[in-house]
Design a protein around this motif. Sequence first.
Motif, PDB file in Angstrom:
ATOM      1  N   SER A 189     -11.685   1.845  50.407  1.00 20.44           N
ATOM      2  CA  SER A 189     -13.390   0.510  49.698  1.00 20.44           C
ATOM      3  C   SER A 189     -14.396   1.316  49.620  1.00 20.44           C
ATOM      4  CB  SER A 189     -12.949  -0.620  51.209  1.00 20.44           C
ATOM      5  OG  SER A 189     -14.456  -0.824  50.743  1.00 20.44           O
ATOM      6  N   LEU A 190     -15.194   1.140  50.629  1.00 19.21           N
ATOM      7  CA  LEU A 190     -16.551   1.685  50.483  1.00 19.21           C
ATOM      8  C   LEU A 190     -16.445   3.026  51.523  1.00 19.21           C
ATOM      9  CD1 LEU A 190     -18.725  -1.616  50.606  1.00 19.21           C
ATOM     10  CD2 LEU A 190     -18.188  -0.024  48.788  1.00 19.21           C
ATOM     11  N   PHE A 191     -15.714   3.715  52.034  1.00 25.22           N
ATOM     12  CA  PHE A 191     -15.534   4.579  53.168  1.00 25.22           C
ATOM     13  C   PHE A 191     -15.132   5.421  52.760  1.00 25.22           C
ATOM     14  CE2 PHE A 191     -15.972   0.058  54.835  1.00 25.22           C
ATOM     15  CZ  PHE A 191     -17.041  -0.513  55.558  1.00 25.22           C
ATOM     16  N   SER A 192     -15.534   6.538  53.307  1.00 23.31           N
ATOM     17  CA  SER A 192     -15.020   7.775  52.754  1.00 23.31           C
ATOM     18  C   SER A 192     -13.841   7.903  53.908  1.00 23.31           C
ATOM     19  CB  SER A 192     -15.685   9.120  52.878  1.00 23.31           C
ATOM     20  OG  SER A 192     -16.519   9.478  53.749  1.00 23.31           O
ATOM     21  N   LYS A 193     -12.818   9.140  53.342  1.00 24.33           N
ATOM     22  CA  LYS A 193     -12.273   9.582  54.835  1.00 24.33           C
ATOM     23  C   LYS A 193     -11.934   9.698  56.258  1.00 24.33           C
ATOM     24  CE  LYS A 193      -7.539  12.202  55.935  1.00 24.33           C
ATOM     25  NZ  LYS A 193      -8.237  12.397  56.839  1.00 24.33           N
ATOM     26  N   GLU A 194     -13.525  10.846  55.707  1.00 29.53           N
ATOM     27  CA  GLU A 194     -14.176  11.270  57.307  1.00 29.53           C
ATOM     28  C   GLU A 194     -14.816   9.622  57.843  1.00 29.53           C
ATOM     29  OE1 GLU A 194     -15.868  14.257  59.745  1.00 29.53           O
ATOM     30  OE2 GLU A 194     -15.325  14.835  57.273  1.00 29.53           O
ATOM     31  N   LEU A 195     -15.345   8.512  57.351  1.00 27.65           N
ATOM     32  CA  LEU A 195     -16.152   8.309  58.408  1.00 27.65           C
ATOM     33  C   LEU A 195     -14.420   7.003  58.869  1.00 27.65           C
ATOM     34  CD1 LEU A 195     -18.129   6.235  58.641  1.00 27.65           C
ATOM     35  CD2 LEU A 195     -18.744   5.152  56.307  1.00 27.65           C
ATOM     36  N   LYS A 196     -13.730   7.023  57.619  1.00 27.46           N
ATOM     37  CA  LYS A 196     -12.843   6.133  57.551  1.00 27.46           C
ATOM     38  C   LYS A 196     -12.722   6.339  59.222  1.00 27.46           C
ATOM     39  CE  LYS A 196      -8.851   3.030  56.531  1.00 27.46           C
ATOM     40  NZ  LYS A 196      -7.861   3.884  58.488  1.00 27.46           N
ATOM     41  N   ASP A 197     -11.922   7.571  59.382  1.00 30.81           N
ATOM     42  CA  ASP A 197     -11.255   7.846  60.790  1.00 30.81           C
ATOM     43  C   ASP A 197     -11.567   7.935  62.173  1.00 30.81           C
ATOM     44  OD1 ASP A 197      -8.951   8.306  58.849  1.00 30.81           O
ATOM     45  OD2 ASP A 197      -9.632  10.890  58.913  1.00 30.81           O
TER      46      ASP A 197
ATOM     47  N   LEU B 285     -19.120  12.475  48.100  1.00 27.30           N
ATOM     48  CA  LEU B 285     -18.045  10.887  47.700  1.00 27.30           C
ATOM     49  C   LEU B 285     -18.092  11.798  46.188  1.00 27.30           C
ATOM     50  CD1 LEU B 285     -20.928   8.214  47.799  1.00 27.30           C
ATOM     51  CD2 LEU B 285     -18.995   8.400  49.310  1.00 27.30           C
ATOM     52  N   LYS B 286     -18.640  12.751  45.971  1.00 27.86           N
ATOM     53  CA  LYS B 286     -17.362  12.866  43.890  1.00 27.86           C
ATOM     54  C   LYS B 286     -16.791  13.408  44.291  1.00 27.86           C
ATOM     55  CE  LYS B 286     -21.176  15.566  42.386  1.00 27.86           C
ATOM     56  NZ  LYS B 286     -21.915  15.472  43.541  1.00 27.86           N
ATOM     57  N   ASP B 287     -16.170  14.270  45.973  1.00 29.60           N
ATOM     58  CA  ASP B 287     -15.088  15.434  45.795  1.00 29.60           C
ATOM     59  C   ASP B 287     -14.050  13.795  46.261  1.00 29.60           C
ATOM     60  OD1 ASP B 287     -13.552  17.463  46.532  1.00 29.60           O
ATOM     61  OD2 ASP B 287     -14.102  16.534  48.579  1.00 29.60           O
ATOM     62  N   GLN B 288     -14.815  13.527  47.321  1.00 27.46           N
ATOM     63  CA  GLN B 288     -13.321  11.721  47.621  1.00 27.46           C
ATOM     64  C   GLN B 288     -13.290  10.873  46.521  1.00 27.46           C
ATOM     65  OE1 GLN B 288     -13.442  10.851  51.567  1.00 27.46           O
ATOM     66  NE2 GLN B 288     -14.115  12.818  51.639  1.00 27.46           N
ATOM     67  N   TYR B 289     -13.984  10.631  45.500  1.00 28.57           N
ATOM     68  CA  TYR B 289     -13.718   9.824  44.795  1.00 28.57           C
ATOM     69  C   TYR B 289     -12.324  10.315  43.882  1.00 28.57           C
ATOM     70  CZ  TYR B 289     -16.376   5.320  45.315  1.00 28.57           C
ATOM     71  OH  TYR B 289     -16.822   4.457  45.966  1.00 28.57           O
ATOM     72  N   ARG B 290     -12.690  12.123  43.526  1.00 30.33           N
ATOM     73  CA  ARG B 290     -11.982  12.631  42.569  1.00 30.33           C
ATOM     74  C   ARG B 290     -10.427  13.070  43.763  1.00 30.33           C
ATOM     75  NH1 ARG B 290     -14.871  16.694  42.137  1.00 30.33           N
ATOM     76  NH2 ARG B 290     -14.272  18.152  44.040  1.00 30.33           N
ATOM     77  N   LYS B 291     -10.588  13.055  44.290  1.00 26.53           N
ATOM     78  CA  LYS B 291      -9.057  13.596  45.256  1.00 26.53           C
ATOM     79  C   LYS B 291      -8.808  12.133  45.755  1.00 26.53           C
ATOM     80  CE  LYS B 291     -10.554  17.886  47.558  1.00 26.53           C
ATOM     81  NZ  LYS B 291     -11.283  18.386  48.287  1.00 26.53           N
ATOM     82  N   GLY B 292      -9.330  11.089  45.310  1.00 32.33           N
ATOM     83  CA  GLY B 292      -7.981   9.673  46.084  1.00 32.33           C
ATOM     84  C   GLY B 292      -8.362   9.083  47.538  1.00 32.33           C
ATOM     85  N   LEU B 293      -9.460  10.017  47.711  1.00 32.42           N
ATOM     86  CA  LEU B 293      -9.772   9.935  49.902  1.00 32.42           C
ATOM     87  C   LEU B 293     -10.553   8.930  50.332  1.00 32.42           C
ATOM     88  CD1 LEU B 293     -10.450  13.738  50.774  1.00 32.42           C
ATOM     89  CD2 LEU B 293      -8.171  11.709  50.616  1.00 32.42           C
TER      90      LEU B 293
END
Length: 373
Positions: free
Chosen positions: A45-53, A34-42
Amino acid sequence: LETYLNAKNGKYGLVKLLERHGESVLPEIKIVDLKDQYRKGLMRSLFSKELKDDIDQALSQNEQILIFQNRRGYSPALQCHVCDFLPQCPNCDVSLTVHNYFEELRCHYCGYRHKLPQSCPQCGTEKLNKLGFGTEKIEDEIKKVFPGAKVGRLDFDTAKTKNAYEKILYNFKSRNIDILVGTQMITKGLDFDNISIVGVLAADKILYFPDFKANERAFQLFTQVSGRAGRRAKKGKVILQTYNPMHPVIQETRDHNFKGFYIRELSERKRFLYPPFFRMIQITLKHKKADTAADAAMIMVSKLRTSLGNRVIGPTVPGISRLRGFYLQQITIKMEKDINIIQQIKSHILKVKNEILDMDGKKSTRIIVNVDP
């Protein structure tokens, strides 16, 4: 762990299930930092890019999704943006949980309820922040991020009766629900053939708990909820969202590595003198006055240490220092696994307990002795 060790030592029978039923195979478990996801703006809402896709793809193929969060309600706390006021339970040392649907603040320990304020009762501002998230908020966010999906929620608030519980499961089985959000109620015993994705939104909330069995419970929960995915021919996928992707429990869950978890956890238990290598007794003292509870605990520890020495740990104030109007103190005793020593210690504890309850000012103290908590 203790049961498995007993089985390995021949105390119980040991039966191993090394394969899933029929054509189903173990799901792929993907760890998302999640740190990486927030840092890259991915994050969406509560969902990482991987989970949303993955959810988008599953929905496009008419497959179903489980989202696990081990906390019910909308958010764990309400905080004033200006003065930092945080509504607390008058009976327990916890913040009140926001329940948007009921428009209430609730305590999940004693059941206290209060109407959800529209402004801060301390400074009057209307800027109130809902901190964190529970299953109710996840349900709302899913409706925003995946507007075409049919969403259901399975937790204590929506399934208080057997009929309500069965109705939600029936709707999910009948595919009237695309995405089901839930607490521990969705982690075990459910066998649906169309679940392709399982998402764990906040794995860290389960891991970081002040209990020596926290890792064991986390591994159990992650493994159980992962087992809901891909229960037929098609392989399922599990997304674990965490701020600490290198945590050993996370890694062992990803690799389906129970043996590695068992060996590592057992060595830690042995090093720090925890069960199954030592026996434990936890003594909890309760009183409506904090000073009385603390005083009784100090007296008890002093009396116990005269004969038990450094086996006695404490007294300590637990993470939640007051429950249902009673202030708490805890004493822990670690004992060798010798039946004679254990019997002597138990007798000594009962003797000291009765001595304290006979003291003036201490008669109303509640002393609960829990063996192998």
